[in-house]
Design a protein around this motif. Structure first.
Motif, PDB file in Angstrom:
ATOM      1  N   VAL A  60      -1.436 -14.979  23.976  1.00 48.10           N
ATOM      2  CA  VAL A  60      -0.604 -16.243  24.547  1.00 48.10           C
ATOM      3  C   VAL A  60      -1.179 -16.532  25.648  1.00 48.10           C
ATOM      4  O   VAL A  60      -1.258 -17.798  25.707  1.00 48.10           O
ATOM      5  CB  VAL A  60       0.892 -15.576  24.627  1.00 48.10           C
ATOM      6  CG1 VAL A  60       1.630 -16.559  25.435  1.00 48.10           C
ATOM      7  CG2 VAL A  60       1.471 -15.231  23.464  1.00 48.10           C
ATOM      8  N   LEU A  61      -1.542 -15.949  26.713  1.00 47.74           N
ATOM      9  CA  LEU A  61      -1.834 -16.359  28.108  1.00 47.74           C
ATOM     10  C   LEU A  61      -3.346 -17.012  27.913  1.00 47.74           C
ATOM     11  O   LEU A  61      -3.623 -18.205  28.729  1.00 47.74           O
ATOM     12  CB  LEU A  61      -1.963 -15.576  28.982  1.00 47.74           C
ATOM     13  CG  LEU A  61      -0.624 -14.912  29.446  1.00 47.74           C
ATOM     14  CD1 LEU A  61      -0.778 -13.863  30.568  1.00 47.74           C
ATOM     15  CD2 LEU A  61       0.497 -16.003  29.841  1.00 47.74           C
ATOM     16  N   ALA A  62      -4.012 -16.739  27.053  1.00 46.52           N
ATOM     17  CA  ALA A  62      -5.309 -17.387  26.742  1.00 46.52           C
ATOM     18  C   ALA A  62      -5.219 -18.881  26.589  1.00 46.52           C
ATOM     19  O   ALA A  62      -6.149 -19.678  26.540  1.00 46.52           O
ATOM     20  CB  ALA A  62      -6.102 -16.551  25.846  1.00 46.52           C
ATOM     21  N   LEU A  63      -4.063 -19.226  25.736  1.00 50.73           N
ATOM     22  CA  LEU A  63      -4.051 -20.583  25.372  1.00 50.73           C
ATOM     23  C   LEU A  63      -3.175 -21.684  26.396  1.00 50.73           C
ATOM     24  O   LEU A  63      -3.419 -22.698  26.310  1.00 50.73           O
ATOM     25  CB  LEU A  63      -2.934 -20.556  24.194  1.00 50.73           C
ATOM     26  CG  LEU A  63      -3.325 -19.650  23.035  1.00 50.73           C
ATOM     27  CD1 LEU A  63      -2.520 -19.641  21.958  1.00 50.73           C
ATOM     28  CD2 LEU A  63      -4.817 -20.374  22.437  1.00 50.73           C
ATOM     29  N   PHE A  64      -2.897 -20.966  27.555  1.00 46.29           N
ATOM     30  CA  PHE A  64      -2.433 -21.600  28.701  1.00 46.29           C
ATOM     31  C   PHE A  64      -3.723 -22.339  29.799  1.00 46.29           C
ATOM     32  O   PHE A  64      -4.567 -21.785  29.652  1.00 46.29           O
ATOM     33  CB  PHE A  64      -1.524 -21.013  29.628  1.00 46.29           C
ATOM     34  CG  PHE A  64      -0.018 -20.890  29.062  1.00 46.29           C
ATOM     35  CD1 PHE A  64       0.821 -21.504  29.579  1.00 46.29           C
ATOM     36  CD2 PHE A  64       0.215 -19.932  27.947  1.00 46.29           C
ATOM     37  CE1 PHE A  64       2.130 -21.638  29.082  1.00 46.29           C
ATOM     38  CE2 PHE A  64       1.331 -20.001  27.254  1.00 46.29           C
ATOM     39  CZ  PHE A  64       2.486 -20.697  28.030  1.00 46.29           C
TER      40      PHE A  64
END
Length: 290
Positions: A60-64
């Motif tokens: 999830v955080l990799a997409l921010f």
């Protein structure tokens, strides 16, 4: 919420709520889009499918986007530009602020551009900023309603910290000016626990009204991004007033501003910032020779 406790479902639910409010069906939309971005888009231009399908926090955080760490290189701020049907730059934010290791969701309206009041677009721009603020507030209230971490959680955390981070009474009076009432209430409690006498107002006009009365505060902690009368204008009027010209002003901002733009400011805090940086700056500014 601790980052270790953050599950993909928390982020996915928060984004769903955001989009429900920011991108309602076209028949439920009111007002006009900006000249640059008409209100015809069906939803965010960001492809949300990978994020909504992610099964791990890391995925999830990799997409921010990794946001500006503010005044602490170790602080973490994750952003996703989701926009809304009237303005494409509104951001979904997951960040630390004041309390290390505790994260919460917020909405960054990302509409801090100053347009001169003589501009033909001024009234439209001000109306759009009002719309964005009201929309951000609705989204954050909706997150609260479903139990997701927001500024409300930060307020509760700061209130608990205030019970333990107590210090001897100080002789300094602070004026805290911030339109985010949740954050300022928690910060006020924390500063009082540190021994300061604290007054709070939530817009620039009321700040100037308070500054027109005695006693004059020993320091003003001033948010830059406020509606109608921003922190820069409050600072300008203070420095034009002989009575207030030497009062230290510590400006807090999430915008890209440097001291050259605010030559009369005493110090600048870049949000998000940890509370120890705030405390250190207050002590330095208040203890310096007159």
């Amino acid at each position: 919420m601790r980052l270790d406790d953050l599950e993909p479902d928390h982020v996915q639910r928060a984004i769903s709520v955001f989009c429900q409010h920011a991108w309602p069906p076209e028949g439920e939309r009111t007002g006009q889009g900006t000249k640059a971005e008409p209100s015809k888009a069906a939803g965010p231009r960001v492809d949300l499918e990978p994020l909504m399908a992610a099964t791990t926090r890391a995925d999830v955080l990799a997409l921010f986007e990794r946001g500006d760490p503010g005044d602490d290189p170790s602080s973490r701020r994750y952003t996703l530009r989701l926009g809304n049907y009237r303005y494409p730059f509104m951001k979904f934010v997951l960040q630390e602020h004041l309390v290390a290791e505790e994260f919460f969701f917020s909405v960054d309206t990302h509409d801090k551009l100053d347009i001169d009041s003589d501009s033909p677009d001024y009234a439209e721009w001000e109306a759009l900023k009002t719309f964005n603020r009201m929309l951000a507030s609705r989204i954050e209230r909706a997150w609260d309603d479903v139990g997701l971490p927001t500024h409300t959680l930060l307020l509760a955390l700061l209130a608990e910290l205030a019970k333990v981070e107590r210090a001897e009474a100080r002789v300094h009076r602070l004026l805290l000016v911030d339109d985010d009432e949740h954050v300022s209430a928690g910060l006020g409690a924390l500063l009082r626990a540190r021994g300061y006498e604290v007054e709070m107002v939530h817009d620039g006009a009321r700040a100037l009204e308070r500054l027109g009365a005695d006693p004059v505060p020993d320091l003003v902690l001033l948010d830059f991004e406020m509606p109608e009368l921003n922190g820069g204008e409050v600072l300008r009027r203070m420095r034009a007033d002989e009575r207030l010209a030497t009062v230290p002003v510590l400006m807090a901002t999430a915008s890209k501003i440097d001291l050259a733009q605010l030559e009369e400011v005493s110090g600048l805090l870049h949000k998000p910032y940890p509370r120890h940086v705030l405390f250190e700056m207050l002590e330095r500014l208040l203890d310096r020779p007159g």
